[in-house]
Scaffold this active site. Structure first.
Site, PDB file in Angstrom:
ATOM      1  N   SER A  44       0.797  -1.227   0.000  1.00 44.94           N
ATOM      2  CA  SER A  44       0.000   0.000   0.000  1.00 44.94           C
ATOM      3  C   SER A  44       0.827   1.274   0.000  1.00 44.94           C
ATOM      4  O   SER A  44       0.310   2.344  -0.310  1.00 44.94           O
ATOM      5  CB  SER A  44      -0.955   0.016   1.200  1.00 44.94           C
ATOM      6  OG  SER A  44      -0.236  -0.043   2.418  1.00 44.94           O
ATOM      7  N   ASP A 308      -3.491   8.828   7.085  1.00 47.77           N
ATOM      8  CA  ASP A 308      -4.610   8.067   7.648  1.00 47.77           C
ATOM      9  C   ASP A 308      -4.231   7.240   8.876  1.00 47.77           C
ATOM     10  O   ASP A 308      -4.984   6.377   9.300  1.00 47.77           O
ATOM     11  CB  ASP A 308      -5.213   7.150   6.576  1.00 47.77           C
ATOM     12  CG  ASP A 308      -4.190   6.160   6.014  1.00 47.77           C
ATOM     13  OD1 ASP A 308      -3.055   6.111   6.528  1.00 47.77           O
ATOM     14  OD2 ASP A 308      -4.530   5.448   5.047  1.00 47.77           O
ATOM     15  N   HIS A 311      -0.375   5.497   6.497  1.00 50.19           N
ATOM     16  CA  HIS A 311       0.293   6.002   5.296  1.00 50.19           C
ATOM     17  C   HIS A 311       0.560   7.501   5.419  1.00 50.19           C
ATOM     18  O   HIS A 311      -0.086   8.194   6.211  1.00 50.19           O
ATOM     19  CB  HIS A 311      -0.573   5.720   4.069  1.00 50.19           C
ATOM     20  CG  HIS A 311      -1.001   4.301   3.963  1.00 50.19           C
ATOM     21  ND1 HIS A 311      -2.243   3.857   4.389  1.00 50.19           N
ATOM     22  CD2 HIS A 311      -0.351   3.200   3.495  1.00 50.19           C
ATOM     23  CE1 HIS A 311      -2.345   2.561   4.183  1.00 50.19           C
ATOM     24  NE2 HIS A 311      -1.214   2.130   3.655  1.00 50.19           N
TER      25      HIS A 311
END
Length: 336
Positions: A44, A308, A311
């Site tokens: 991610s 968030d 990240h």
């Protein structure tokens, strides 16, 4: 999410691999490097939109496909940030367009492909199943990402020789025969500074934290893994002297941003808080994380390091990239 699951997420995550293809470009504006193609593998931290094409629009992992994710870019793209990622800034520094996700339809792959998928593991799911460890149903382990890479090459060149010319030799053992010549392998960032870890592993002992408020034990764990990654890369350099194998220092790049937060324009009071989130000392709550109904983002993501809770923001990615480019570009025969 339990602490056990969070640790699994750390242990299973893929190290980010960035492969470069070299070619001197004629008839175009001069670029800072003799590089015209990038291939990205990972999770991610570098997914540019593959996961949102694998999961149901309302399932776990789909949040990067809706606002406020992507708000700085004007729309959600599948990136787990408000905007650009480290690989995006590498591409921009090389004078290349941003990489499109492999699973995207009718998109250009002229200057590379992004094969990264959020939540991906290093090893195949069977390895974890044999040890009673659950991985996401949408897991795309590194070997499968490499298979995507092979399929992509087979669709764009007619012979192994042509593929070799396209990629100009290789590096990681698994991909040497395919012809990649330059690679940057990024280590882990200081997870003890991430709101998700600070929230779930909150301690009453002040000695558990460093002078920035990060959890020392979890940062030490990340550094432990990074040490082994660097040792493995050193061994590969000896085994494959024709390849350029470099280490991307996510850990110290992040620490640099944290240490220089005020100078770089970040709000020091929000350095360990999530921009997009709600509740608690670190503005993070797993049951109501970014992308959940009613959860909003901060008014100015450029003032925050964490997007968030796990990240980074676009602005933090930009500075981490700048920190690494100064070290990496000279090794790639690039101007800085």
């Amino acid at each position: 999410m339990s602490p056990k699951i969070i640790l699994h997420s750390l242990l299973l995550t893929v190290t980010s691999f960035v492969f470069f293809s070299t070619a001197f470009v004629s008839g175009e504006t001069a670029r800072p490097c003799p590089i015209d193609t990038i291939y990205q593998f990972g999770d991610s931290t570098c997914d540019a939109g593959n996961l949102i094409r694998l999961v149901d629009p309302n399932s776990t992992g789909s949040e990067a496909g809706r606002l406020p994710y992507g708000e700085t870019l004007g729309k959600p793209t599948g990136r787990f940030s408000d905007g650009r990622l480290i690989v995006d800034y590498f591409a921009m520094a090389l004078g290349l367009p941003l990489l499109n996700p492999y699973l995207g339809k009718n998109l250009s792959f002229e200057h590379g492909v992004n094969f990264a998928v959020a939540g991906s593991t290093v090893l195949n799911s069977s390895f974890y199943a044999a040890r009673n460890i659950t991985v996401p149903a949408f897991d795309v382990p590194l070997r499968l990402q490499f298979n995507w890479f092979r399929n992509y090459l087979n669709s764009t060149c007619d012979s192994q020789t042509e593929c070799g010319e396209k990629l100009k030799r290789s590096l990681v053992i698994e991909l040497i025969k395919l012809g990649v010549s330059k690679v940057v392998v990024f280590g882990d960032y200081p997870i003890g500074c991430a709101p998700i870890y600070l929230t779930y592993f909150k301690r009453n002992d002040s000695n558990a934290y460093d002078d920035k408020g990060c959890l020392k034990a979890y940062n030490a764990f990340a550094q432990f893994r990074n040490t082994y990654v660097q040792a493995a890369l050193a061994k590969l350099r000896q085994e494959i002297p024709q390849a350029t194998i470099l280490y991307g220092d996510y850990f110290n790049g992040y620490k640099y941003v944290l240490d220089q937060a005020s100078y770089l324009g970040f709000d020091p009071q929000s350095a360990l808080k999530a921009c997009c989130g709600t509740g608690g000392s670190y503005n993070y709550n797993f049951t109501r994380s970014c992308g959940s109904m009613g959860v909003t983002a901060c008014s100015d993501p450029n003032k925050f390091i964490s997007w968030d809770g796990l990240h980074l923001t676009q602005e933090a990615h930009r500075h981490v990239t700048e920190y690494n480019i100064k070290k990496i570009f000279p090794e790639l025969s690039c101007a800085t």
